[in-house]
Structures are given as structure tokens and as C-alpha cells.
Design an enzyme around this catalytic site. Structure first.
Site, PDB file in Angstrom:
ATOM      1  N   HIS A  46       0.847  -1.193   0.000  1.00  0.00           N
ATOM      2  CA  HIS A  46       0.000   0.000   0.000  1.00  0.00           C
ATOM      3  C   HIS A  46       0.883   1.245   0.000  1.00  0.00           C
ATOM      4  O   HIS A  46       1.994   1.239   0.538  1.00  0.00           O
ATOM      5  CB  HIS A  46      -0.915   0.020   1.221  1.00  0.00           C
ATOM      6  CG  HIS A  46      -1.987  -0.998   1.179  1.00  0.00           C
ATOM      7  ND1 HIS A  46      -3.141  -0.899   1.935  1.00  0.00           N
ATOM      8  CD2 HIS A  46      -2.118  -2.156   0.474  1.00  0.00           C
ATOM      9  CE1 HIS A  46      -3.923  -1.938   1.693  1.00  0.00           C
ATOM     10  NE2 HIS A  46      -3.317  -2.717   0.813  1.00  0.00           N
ATOM     11  N   GLU A  48       0.845   4.024   1.667  1.00  0.00           N
ATOM     12  CA  GLU A  48       1.284   4.528   2.971  1.00  0.00           C
ATOM     13  C   GLU A  48       2.464   3.721   3.505  1.00  0.00           C
ATOM     14  O   GLU A  48       3.446   4.298   3.986  1.00  0.00           O
ATOM     15  CB  GLU A  48       0.138   4.453   3.992  1.00  0.00           C
ATOM     16  CG  GLU A  48      -1.073   5.257   3.613  1.00  0.00           C
ATOM     17  CD  GLU A  48      -2.147   4.455   2.897  1.00  0.00           C
ATOM     18  OE1 GLU A  48      -3.339   4.714   3.155  1.00  0.00           O
ATOM     19  OE2 GLU A  48      -1.805   3.577   2.059  1.00  0.00           O
ATOM     20  N   CYS A  76      -6.472   2.237   5.330  1.00  0.00           N
ATOM     21  CA  CYS A  76      -7.079   1.000   5.838  1.00  0.00           C
ATOM     22  C   CYS A  76      -6.509   0.718   7.236  1.00  0.00           C
ATOM     23  O   CYS A  76      -5.629   1.433   7.728  1.00  0.00           O
ATOM     24  CB  CYS A  76      -6.774  -0.161   4.891  1.00  0.00           C
ATOM     25  SG  CYS A  76      -5.030  -0.672   4.899  1.00  0.00           S
ATOM     26  N   CYS A  79      -2.649   0.185   7.306  1.00  0.00           N
ATOM     27  CA  CYS A  79      -1.904   1.432   7.137  1.00  0.00           C
ATOM     28  C   CYS A  79      -2.076   2.357   8.334  1.00  0.00           C
ATOM     29  O   CYS A  79      -1.113   3.012   8.753  1.00  0.00           O
ATOM     30  CB  CYS A  79      -2.323   2.108   5.838  1.00  0.00           C
ATOM     31  SG  CYS A  79      -1.826   1.141   4.383  1.00  0.00           S
TER      32      CYS A  79
END
Length: 143
Positions: A46, A48, A76, A79
Site C-alpha cells: 500500500h 502509505e 485502511c 496502514c
């Protein structure tokens, strides 16, 4: 946020979900990363997570307590947990994510007593552009 939105657009062109993040330290962009979960296959790829890793490596510290994080989509749970562990000072995100977000929706990670650190959170900066990128990306996939 502009750097993150540009990176999200680039990610979409590569077939990745158009989400990106930028770590900023005292007004200077330290790291920018987009989602990269498909190539190479990495479920933790992801934006992040990738941006936090880059920033920690560049700054030589796992604690990014003087840094801000700009993200094109509400983080999410995975993260949000990483943001807490990195001790990010301020989180700015563009579009809300009622399905998978975990800041103002879902798990609301920073509201749990087990959250070791709670960044200041600001939402809506670049929201329409970020949301449109995602809508266009998924509409193209449905064709």
C-alpha cells in the site's frame, strides 16, 4: 497532496489502484509512493506503507514524529496501524473510504485505547480529484 495525486495517477496508468502517499518533513517532501500490490505481488504494498518505509530509510529513524503524511484515500486498518507505529504527527487524506477505511470508518484505529499514537487527522484536501481517479479506474476495469 499534489505530489500524492500525481503519483496516484501514475499508478493507475500502470494498472495499480490509484492511491498514493507523500511524507513531508518541515515542508520538504521526503518520500512519495503509490500502491504497488500487483507488481511485484505484495499485499502490503500500500502507498502509505511504502512511503513510510522510504521516509524511515532516508531519515534513518523508524519514528517519523516530526513528519506529516498526505494520502489520496482514507487509510485502511493495516496502514493506520503503521501510521500510529511511525508516530506520524499529522495525517491528511483526500477521499473517505466507507468500505475499507479505518480512520473515520470501519475499525477507527486511532480511537482504540490500544492505539499507541494518534496523529492529528484532516480530511477532504483534494477529495474530488482523488475520488474521481478511483471511480474512473474501477469503471475502466468493469468494461
Amino acid at each position: 497532496m499534489r505530489r500524492a495525486l500525481d503519483a496516484a495517477r501514475d499508478a493507475a496508468a500502470k494498472g495499480e489502484v490509484p492511491v498514493a502517499a507523500a511524507v513531508v518533513l518541515r515542508g520538504e517532501v521526503v518520500a512519495v509512493a503509490a500502491n504497488a500490490t500487483r507488481s511485484p505481488p505484495d499485499p502490503t504494498g500500500h502507498a502509505e506503507i511504502r512511503a513510510l518505509r522510504m521516509a524511515a530509510q532516508k531519515l534513518g529513524d523508524e519514528r517519523l514524529s516530526a513528519c506529516d503524511l498526505y494520502v489520496t484515500l482514507e487509510p485502511c486498518a493495516m496502514c493506520a496501524g503503521a501510521i500510529s507505529h511511525a508516530r506520524i504527527a499529522r495525517l491528511y487524506y483526500a477521499a473517505s473510504d466507507p468500505k475499507g477505511g479505518a480512520v473515520e470508518h470501519g475499525a477507527r484505529v486511532f480511537e482504540h485505547p490500544q492505539s499507541l499514537h494518534r496523529p492529528e487527522v484532516y480530511s477532504g484536501m483534494g477529495e474530488e480529484e482523488a475520488a474521481q481517479l478511483l471511480r474512473d479506474f474501477f469503471a475502466d476495469r468493469r468494461k
